[in-house]
Every structure is written in structure tokens, then in C-alpha cells.
Design a protein around this motif. Structure first.
Motif, PDB file in Angstrom:
ATOM      1  N   THR A   1       0.822  -1.271  -0.069  1.00 16.84           N
ATOM      2  CA  THR A   1       0.162   0.046   0.057  1.00 16.84           C
ATOM      3  C   THR A   1       1.080   1.332   0.025  1.00 16.84           C
ATOM      4  N   PRO A   2       0.197   2.490  -0.468  1.00 12.98           N
ATOM      5  CA  PRO A   2       0.931   3.823  -0.378  1.00 12.98           C
ATOM      6  C   PRO A   2       1.932   4.051   0.881  1.00 12.98           C
ATOM      7  N   THR A   3       1.187   3.569   1.993  1.00 17.94           N
ATOM      8  CA  THR A   3       1.540   3.933   3.139  1.00 17.94           C
ATOM      9  C   THR A   3       2.696   3.232   3.506  1.00 17.94           C
ATOM     10  N   ASP A   4       2.376   1.636   3.421  1.00 19.84           N
ATOM     11  CA  ASP A   4       3.824   0.805   3.556  1.00 19.84           C
ATOM     12  C   ASP A   4       4.951   1.102   2.729  1.00 19.84           C
ATOM     13  N   ALA A   5       4.637   1.624   1.532  1.00 22.04           N
ATOM     14  CA  ALA A   5       5.705   1.978   0.604  1.00 22.04           C
ATOM     15  C   ALA A   5       6.509   3.114   1.323  1.00 22.04           C
ATOM     16  N   VAL A   6       6.080   4.185   1.833  1.00 19.75           N
ATOM     17  CA  VAL A   6       6.635   5.107   2.530  1.00 19.75           C
ATOM     18  C   VAL A   6       7.565   4.391   3.501  1.00 19.75           C
ATOM     19  N   ILE A   7       6.925   3.382   4.481  1.00 18.53           N
ATOM     20  CA  ILE A   7       7.841   3.032   5.487  1.00 18.53           C
ATOM     21  C   ILE A   7       8.794   2.256   5.097  1.00 18.53           C
ATOM     22  N   LEU A   8       8.542   1.309   4.027  1.00 13.83           N
ATOM     23  CA  LEU A   8       9.730   0.370   3.311  1.00 13.83           C
ATOM     24  C   LEU A   8      10.775   1.265   2.906  1.00 13.83           C
ATOM     25  N   GLN A   9      10.601   2.261   2.145  1.00 14.80           N
ATOM     26  CA  GLN A   9      11.386   3.170   1.638  1.00 14.80           C
ATOM     27  C   GLN A   9      12.564   3.511   2.674  1.00 14.80           C
ATOM     28  N   GLU A  10      11.790   3.954   3.839  1.00 19.61           N
ATOM     29  CA  GLU A  10      12.602   4.592   5.030  1.00 19.61           C
ATOM     30  C   GLU A  10      13.356   3.442   5.450  1.00 19.61           C
ATOM     31  N   LEU A  11      13.353   2.114   5.541  1.00 22.69           N
ATOM     32  CA  LEU A  11      13.890   1.199   6.027  1.00 22.69           C
ATOM     33  C   LEU A  11      15.031   0.515   5.303  1.00 22.69           C
ATOM     34  N   LEU A  12      14.945   0.842   3.917  1.00 22.19           N
ATOM     35  CA  LEU A  12      15.883   0.165   2.858  1.00 22.19           C
ATOM     36  C   LEU A  12      17.464   0.016   3.394  1.00 22.19           C
ATOM     37  N   PRO A  13      17.816   1.034   3.997  1.00 27.41           N
ATOM     38  CA  PRO A  13      19.193   0.857   4.498  1.00 27.41           C
ATOM     39  C   PRO A  13      19.396  -0.022   5.407  1.00 27.41           C
ATOM     40  N   TYR A  14      18.492  -0.061   6.227  1.00 26.62           N
ATOM     41  CA  TYR A  14      18.653  -1.001   7.386  1.00 26.62           C
ATOM     42  C   TYR A  14      18.577  -2.594   6.808  1.00 26.62           C
ATOM     43  N   PHE A  15      17.432  -2.728   5.894  1.00 29.03           N
ATOM     44  CA  PHE A  15      17.300  -4.157   5.479  1.00 29.03           C
ATOM     45  C   PHE A  15      18.621  -4.437   4.534  1.00 29.03           C
ATOM     46  N   GLN A  16      19.241  -3.568   4.066  1.00 26.76           N
ATOM     47  CA  GLN A  16      20.544  -3.796   3.434  1.00 26.76           C
ATOM     48  C   GLN A  16      21.625  -4.604   4.100  1.00 26.76           C
ATOM     49  N   LYS A  17      21.691  -3.939   5.237  1.00 25.68           N
ATOM     50  CA  LYS A  17      22.526  -4.465   6.282  1.00 25.68           C
ATOM     51  C   LYS A  17      22.195  -5.812   6.695  1.00 25.68           C
ATOM     52  N   MET A  18      21.052  -5.857   7.133  1.00 24.34           N
ATOM     53  CA  MET A  18      20.644  -7.150   7.518  1.00 24.34           C
ATOM     54  C   MET A  18      20.632  -8.417   6.478  1.00 24.34           C
ATOM     55  N   GLY A  19      21.121  -8.365   5.302  1.00 23.15           N
ATOM     56  CA  GLY A  19      21.255  -9.201   4.464  1.00 23.15           C
ATOM     57  C   GLY A  19      20.286  -9.056   3.198  1.00 23.15           C
ATOM     58  N   TYR A  20      19.377  -8.310   3.220  1.00 24.57           N
ATOM     59  CA  TYR A  20      18.076  -8.006   2.208  1.00 24.57           C
ATOM     60  C   TYR A  20      18.507  -7.203   1.281  1.00 24.57           C
ATOM     61  N   SER A  21      18.306  -7.350  -0.050  1.00 20.79           N
ATOM     62  CA  SER A  21      18.581  -6.681  -1.169  1.00 20.79           C
ATOM     63  C   SER A  21      17.245  -6.210  -1.870  1.00 20.79           C
ATOM     64  N   ILE A  22      16.848  -5.048  -1.612  1.00 19.39           N
ATOM     65  CA  ILE A  22      15.400  -4.702  -1.706  1.00 19.39           C
ATOM     66  C   ILE A  22      15.375  -3.285  -2.635  1.00 19.39           C
ATOM     67  N   GLU A  23      15.058  -3.234  -3.836  1.00 18.78           N
ATOM     68  CA  GLU A  23      15.164  -1.898  -4.548  1.00 18.78           C
ATOM     69  C   GLU A  23      13.614  -1.468  -5.196  1.00 18.78           C
ATOM     70  N   PRO A  24      13.407  -0.188  -5.080  1.00 16.27           N
ATOM     71  CA  PRO A  24      12.191   0.318  -5.470  1.00 16.27           C
ATOM     72  C   PRO A  24      11.941  -0.040  -7.035  1.00 16.27           C
ATOM     73  N   PHE A  25      10.647  -0.143  -7.136  1.00 13.81           N
ATOM     74  CA  PHE A  25      10.079  -0.300  -8.859  1.00 13.81           C
ATOM     75  C   PHE A  25       9.078   0.218  -9.072  1.00 13.81           C
TER      76      PHE A  25
END
Length: 628
Positions: free
Chosen positions: A503-527
């Protein structure tokens, strides 16, 4: 001695009033959107820059204002909604405070353009620090455009208290959603920094719900509609299977005004009793319409807390309406299509069912399978001993399902192999436990799992009972904490990257957390606006469940956001640890239990999970002896 009491200048009085009304950018968004709705607009556009700190602009096609009204609306206590004191108790409009625009003008640079249909030219007014700096005619279409720039530019202390852009944007999105849900017949759009987050076409309430809360609700909501002489209730509630771990998708509206009411929320929750897990929350969007004289909406500056004249009656009506809707759903599910009349002309319908037809049907193997012993579950006996043995061996792999209350029975996340097989002897954890004063000697012990939830660690004069989920959460939490502070966890690139729509609300949250996810081993990119591609996951996580894992981490993150005042980093750490931890109901092998206990006592704080609950408790022999 000189007199000490003085009247405050207007601009300072307005700034003080603004402290109640305009607490953050989202507060101004709420007031401006409500005014646009009251203006009879059919299209409302919200534009924000820098999460509202640089610009908040609301454009509507409502009735507009005259030149005099345009000037007057920024005065304190100026309103078109209230003529006498009795009007205050019969409010049916949204904005009626009388000081919202004055407060906005006191803490921002405001430019308003407005025009009525009968006027040849509109009016443009610019205000700064409560002072009109410019007023001139302007060519424009009918309606109003109000832009507030540089919020709190003249109150730097207030501006310093604003949160990060993603946090402030989430609050703006929340306010936008509340107004957009209340008026599905109006077109709404929200654009942030030139990127459109919401484009909500006018339609029905159900369409608006799926536009905002996600298409997953399209076939999973139940209509609620009850009409009485005292009040009317209508809206939608989610089917029991849509209940989530967070209470985010819950909206109450009284006379189309969003409210927060733990009391009425309890009414809904009691209607769902025994239908959903105790720690889950159902989705609902419910509208209560009643005589404004029966409710006081002006008991709080944000008008989100109200008082009913008779709360108990409203509680009973809400509970009954939700129960009735759930009962209708479970007893008489409706079909979404009409029967094609041409079906009636088919041979199978028109021709009689003769004795020959009946005999042929009864002799078929399908008919017999449903009438013999065990009916459809009957399995034809086989003379092959190999088939019998293979059936028995298959049964040995059957495991009891996890309790529904503990979630994720289908996810093989980082539970095991996130416990590495211990490289030391199986008694290594006893040595570690001895350091914590739990064991007197590192003697070899055999661990036992109780109720597929606890690990019993025996000793000569006492034993430990370790909660497997709490212990694993502590292990994972410290491992993730180390990854964020020191070295990132390795990422395993996905052969077939998964796409996740949120959802748009979750998209804002996920965008904010991407750097933390990256350090935890998750590679997530906006599309795109609300789509993300999961390119990789932690190396010890089984592939195939990436989407569900991320969705559930977000759900748990929002749960922490609503309950605890923690940093984003801490909330995400706890959410990932909870999501990936082994849950009650999981059967552990001896090696896995030893690895778990060993990892636990290698932690810096082995006695508590990240949320503070104990990971183990000690039972002494003398305590047990007293029981007998």
C-alpha cells in the motif's frame, strides 16, 4: 510600579493558538482538506514538498470565496459555520474551528487564490506572520488553491521538533486517507515531491477501501448496514481471515468525521470474539450517523476524540451490527454472479434421469468411493507391500501444525539453519551456563522439548525451562544488531527476484527502512510507486517466501510503531528477530536444541528477549519437592 499585564499582539496570540491546532504538517493537511470538502468540491488535490515542511498545497473546485471572505477567513474566530451558540451543538460540517487558517497563517507563508463562479476574476492573497503582504485580482478557474510554505519558518524551535521526512510524510498520508475514506464520492490525489502517491477516482465506499487499503480486501469484506431511530451504521468489516497483528486498518467515522474511540473499538473486537486470535485485529471502516445534538465533537483540539450523550447505546448498536454482519456472512454467503439462462436449455437439465442412467451412475467407481466406508477418504487396498511401507514412511514425516496464535506455520524462514550445528562438544552450552551461575559443573545432559514450545535443561538440583521463541529472538536480535553496527550479513542473490506490491503507506515505511534491510542481508530495490523488487535475502534464509517475510516484518514493524516509542532501527531489529525466530509448535532435534541453548548463553543478555520478557526460568528441586 508599572503595570505588568499586557495584551498579546495578534501575531503572537495566533502563534500560541497554532500550537494547539498545527502541531505538524499533517495537522495543516487535515484542516485544509476538510475546508475543501466543506466547499462542495468534487476534486481535491494535495501537493506536498519535503514532507510538508517546504510546501503544502490543496487545490479544489469548490464554490470559492468572495474578495471580502478571502480576507476575513484568516482572522481569528472567523467562520461561516457558526452564527450562535446553538449551532455549535448541531455541527454537520468538517472544519468549524474558526482559527485554523489564522493559525496556519501565523506559522507559515501562505498564498491563497480563490474565485466564485459568478466572479470574473479571482482573489490572490499572500500572508506572512499573520500580516497580509499582498492582495490582487487573479485569473483562475472556480475554486480555491491554498499553499502554505516553509512551515514554522518564524518558530525555529517548533521546526526543530519535527521528525524526519518519512515520518512526517506517514502522518500526512494518515490524515489524507481518513478524509478520502469519509468521502468516496470525491476525487482525491496526493503528490509528494512531484511523485503521485494516490490517485483516487470517485466511486463507492468499497472501491475507495480497496484503492487505499489494497485490492486484497476486494473479496474479503462484509457489508454492515443497520438503521434505527436513534442512529444508523454502515460500512465494511474484514472477514476473520484478514485479521492482522497490527490495528492499522481500523477506521471509525461519526457523522463523516474520523474519530478514535477505544470504547467502540472494544465493541467491534467483542463481536469477533472466538473468531480471530486474541492478539489479532480485524479491519473495519464503519460510519455512525446520529443527531449532532447527541454527540460533542469539540472536546479535543484535533476533534478526533468525541463524547456521546449515551455511550452504552452506541456500544450496543455497534456490537450488534458487526455480529449481525458476521452471522450473515457465515450463514448465507452470497454469489457474485447471475445464473446464465442458457444453462436451463442444456440436455443434462432438460432430459429425464432414467433407471438406466441411474444404474450406470451407481456402478461407477466415483459413486462407490463416496458411498463406501470412509466415503471420499477411502483408499483402495493394495497387495504391494512396498506401497504400504512407503505410506508408513510418509506418515513419519507428519508434524503437528503450529498453534494459530503464534503465526507463520508455512514459513521456513531463518529458523534452522540459523542455528549452526555446534562445533564444540554438546556440553559447551553447559559450560556457558555455568558462567551465569546456572550450573555447578559442566556435566553432559540430554535436553527435552516440552509442548513443542519449551526446552528443558536438567541439572543435579534444578532445571531450566527455556522458551524457544524468546531465546531465538534474543539470539537473532544480537546477531542483527552486530550486523547493523559492524559487518553486514551476507546476501544471497535470488535467481528469480520476487516483486512485492504494498500500500502507499507501507511504501513510505519500506523506503525509509531500505538501508537497514540492506545491512541485514536483504537486497530490496524500489520499482515504481508502490512496488519493490527483492533481489536477495540473507544467506541462511530459505528462498520462496521472500514476499510473505517482508510483508510480515512490515506488519510487526507497524505493530511496534503503534505500541512503543522506539527508534526505527530498534523497531526493525525487533520485527525481523520476531519474524525469523522459531515459533512454538516447531519440533526441534537434539542438535538444534543444544545449538539454541548454546547460542543463547553466548549472548550478552541471555536472560531476556528483546521485548523484555524472560527467555528462561529456573526450577529448583526443593521448590518442586514442596509441591508433593
Amino acid at each position: 510600579m508599572a503595570d505588568r499585564i499586557q495584551l498579546l499582539p495578534d501575531n503572537i496570540a495566533n502563534q500560541i493558538a497554532a500550537g494547539e491546532v498545527i502541531q505538524r504538517p499533517a495537522s495543516a493537511v487535515k484542516e485544509l482538506l476538510e475546508n475543501a470538502v466543506d466547499a462542495g468540491a468534487t476534486e481535491i488535490k494535495l501537493l506536498v514538498n519535503d514532507a510538508g515542511k517546504a510546501l503544502i498545497q490543496v487545490i479544489d473546485n469548490g464554490v470559492g470565496m468572495s474578495e471580502t471572505d478571502a480576507r476575513m477567513c484568516f482572522e481569528r474566530h472567523a467562520t461561516s459555520k457558526i452564527q450562535n451558540i446553538n449551532d455549535l451543538f448541531h455541527i454537520r460540517t468538517m472544519g468549524f474551528r474558526g482559527e485554523a487558517l489564522a493559525s496556519i497563517a501565523a506559522v507559515a507563508q501562505v498564498e491563497m487564490r480563490t474565485k466564485r463562479d459568478q466572479d470574473e476574476a479571482g482573489t490572490c492573497i499572500e500572508i506572512e506572520n499573520s500580516v497580509v503582504v499582498k492582495q490582487s485580482p487573479v485569473a483562475m478557474v472556480t475554486g480555491t488553491s491554498i499553499a502554505m510554505k516553509n512551515l514554522f519558518f518564524n518558530v525555529p524551535a517548533r521546526r526543530n521538533f519535527l521528525k524526519s521526512n518519512p515520518v512526517e510524510l506517514r502522518h500526512i498520508v494518515d490524515e489524507f486517507i481518513r478524509v478520502a475514506l469519509a468521502f468516496p464520492h470525491i476525487f482525491f490525489s496526493l503528490t509528494n515531491n512531484g511523485q503521485q502517491l494516490f490517485h483516487l477516482d470517485a466511486g463507492s465506499l468499497k472501491q475507495r477501501i480497496t484503492q487505499i487499503l489494497g485490492s486484497g480486501y476486494a473479496a474479503k469484506v462484509v457489508p454492515v448496514k443497520e438503521e434505527t431511530d436513534y442512529l444508523n451504521i454502515h460500512g465494511f468489516i474484514g472477514k476473520p481471515e484478514t485479521a492482522k497483528k497490527t490495528r492499522g486498518d481500523q477506521y471509525f467515522f461519526v457523522n463523516n468525521r474520523f474519530i478514535k474511540s477505544p470504547y467502540l473499538n472494544h465493541a467491534v473486537m467483542s463481536a469477533y470474539q472466538d473468531m480471530i486470535p486474541a492478539d489479532s485485529f480485524p479491519m473495519y471502516v464503519l460510519f455512525i450517523d446520529l443527531d449532532p445534538a447527541q454527540v460533542d465533537v469539540n472536546v479535543h483540539p484535533t476533534k478526533q476524540e468525541i463524547k456521546f450523550e449515551d455511550e452504552k447505546i452506541v456500544y450496543a448498536f455497534v456490537q450488534a451490527a458487526v455480529k449481525h454482519a458476521l452471522a450473515q456472512f457465515s450463514i448465507t454467503p452470497s454469489l457474485e454472479f447471475d445464473l446464465d439462462a442458457s444453462i436451463q436449455g442444456l440436455d443434462a437439465v432438460q432430459k429425464p434421469f432414467t433407471d438406466d442412467n441411474k444404474a450406470a451412475a451407481q456402478s461407477s467407481s466415483i459413486f462407490q468411493a463416496f458411498t463406501e466406508a470412509n466415503q471420499a477418504h477411502r483408499i483402495e487396498p493394495s497387495n504391494s507391500s512396498s506401497s504400504n511401507s512407503s505410506f508408513r514412511s510418509l506418515g513419519s514425516y507428519i508434524r503437528p501444525q503450529e498453534d494459530d496464535l503464534f503465526e507463520q506455520p508455512t514459513i521456513a524462514t531463518a529458523s534452522f539453519p540459523s542455528f549452526p550445528a555446534p562445533t564444540e562438544t554438546p556440553t559447551s552450552f553447559v559450560s556457558l551456563a555455568a558462567q551465569h551461575g546456572l550450573f555447578s559443573a559442566p556435566e553432559e545432559v540430554k535436553l527435552t522439548q516440552l509442548f513443542n514450545t519449551y526446552v528443558m535443561v536438567p541439572n543435579a538440583d534444578h532445571f531450566l525451562l527455556v522458551h524457544q521463541q524468546a531465546a531465538h529472538e534474543r539470539v537473532l536480535y544480537e546477531r542483527l544488531l552486530q550486523a547493523l553496527d559492524q559487518q553486514s550479513l551476507p546476501t544471497q542473490q535470488s535467481l528469480f527476484p520476487a516483486t512485492i506490491d504494498v500500500t502507499p503507506t507501507d511504501a513510505v515505511i519500506l523506503q525509509e527502512l531500505l538501508p537497514y534491510f540492506q545491512k541485514m542481508g536483504y537486497s530490496i530495490e524500489p520499482f515504481g510507486k508502490t512496488t519493490f523488487v527483492i533481489q536477495g535475502t540473507p544467506a541462511d534464509m530459505e528462498s520462496g517466501n521472500e514476499k510473505i517475510v517482508i510483508e510480515r516484518i512490515l506488519e510487526q514493524y507497524k505493530h511496534f510503531s503503534s505500541e512503543l516509542k522506539l527508534s526505527n532501527r530498534e523497531k526493525l531489529l525487533r520485527s525481523v528477530a520476531w519474524q525469523q525466530a522459531v515459533k512454538p509448535g516447531k519440533i526441534l532435534t537434539q542438535v538444534e536444541m543444544q545449538a539454541l541453548v548454546s547460542d543463547l548463553f553466548n549472548c550478552s543478555m541471555p536472560n531476556a528477549a528483546p521485548n523484555g520478557r524472560p527467555t528462561y526460568t529456573t526450577f529448583r528441586r526443593d521448590q518442586i519437592d514442596k509441591l508433593f
